[in-house]
Design an enzyme around this catalytic site. Structure first.
Site, PDB file in Angstrom:
ATOM      1  N   CYS A 108       0.279 -80.004  66.092  1.00  0.00           N
ATOM      2  CA  CYS A 108       0.621 -79.555  64.866  1.00  0.00           C
ATOM      3  C   CYS A 108       1.818 -80.408  64.156  1.00  0.00           C
ATOM      4  O   CYS A 108       2.680 -80.872  65.283  1.00  0.00           O
ATOM      5  CB  CYS A 108       1.073 -78.019  64.650  1.00  0.00           C
ATOM      6  SG  CYS A 108       2.694 -77.603  65.843  1.00  0.00           S
ATOM      7  N   CYS A 156       9.408 -82.792  68.335  1.00  0.00           N
ATOM      8  CA  CYS A 156       9.069 -83.142  69.618  1.00  0.00           C
ATOM      9  C   CYS A 156      10.443 -83.796  70.304  1.00  0.00           C
ATOM     10  O   CYS A 156      10.674 -84.829  69.794  1.00  0.00           O
ATOM     11  CB  CYS A 156       7.869 -84.041  69.665  1.00  0.00           C
ATOM     12  SG  CYS A 156       7.480 -84.566  71.126  1.00  0.00           S
ATOM     13  N   CYS A 203       2.917 -77.715  70.936  1.00  0.00           N
ATOM     14  CA  CYS A 203       2.738 -77.061  69.754  1.00  0.00           C
ATOM     15  C   CYS A 203       4.088 -76.315  69.272  1.00  0.00           C
ATOM     16  O   CYS A 203       4.883 -76.266  69.871  1.00  0.00           O
ATOM     17  CB  CYS A 203       1.417 -76.072  69.759  1.00  0.00           C
ATOM     18  SG  CYS A 203       0.803 -75.415  68.324  1.00  0.00           S
TER      19      CYS A 203
END
Length: 141
Positions: free
Chosen positions: A82, A89, A10
């Site tokens: 999210c 990422c 997240c």
């Protein structure tokens, strides 16, 4: 069957990923090692701890971790919870299955204290359903 290593990612590792980690651990039991991390670390949100305790899951000992702390772990699955985390990422080497579900951020809720807690409960319940389904289809399936 070997244990899977799962990372929930997240933005701040304070609410959504913490709740998801709690539920994934609960539903997966010994079938998986579950971690959560953030692109940043904001500490575990006290309201997330409260709403999870209401559902008899204790996340009060969770820590807020930065994703870089886990780069040495061979993850089987990475779940981003999210859109910001999905876009930011980092690359994980190996055969990592990526999953993405954009949950609303309860920390951005406004209104009375009760309305804010209701939003935390609403998001918690969305994540609970997702986590149960994920374990059923991707871990124990």
């Amino acid at each position: 069957m070997s244990q899977k290593n799962i990372l929930v990612l997240c933005t701040g590792n304070s609410c959504r990923s913490q709740i998801a980690e709690g539920y994934l651990r609960h539903f997966a039991g010994k079938s998986a090692n579950v971690y959560s991390a953030g692109i940043e670390t904001h500490g575990v949100n006290p309201k997330a701890i409260v709403v999870m305790a209401e559902d008899h899951i204790d996340i009060s000992k969770h820590t807020s971790n930065h994703v870089n702390e886990y780069m040495g772990i061979p993850f089987d699955q990475v779940i981003t919870v999210c859109d910001n985390a999905n876009e930011a990422c980092p690359f994980f080497p190996g055969k990592v299955e990526r999953y993405h579900e954009n949950f609303p951020d309860p920390a951005k809720a406004t209104g009375t204290p009760e309305e804010v807690m209701d939003e935390f409960r609403r998001v918690r319940d969305l994540i609970k359903v997702y986590a149960a389904d994920f374990v059923k289809h991707h871990i124990k399936g």
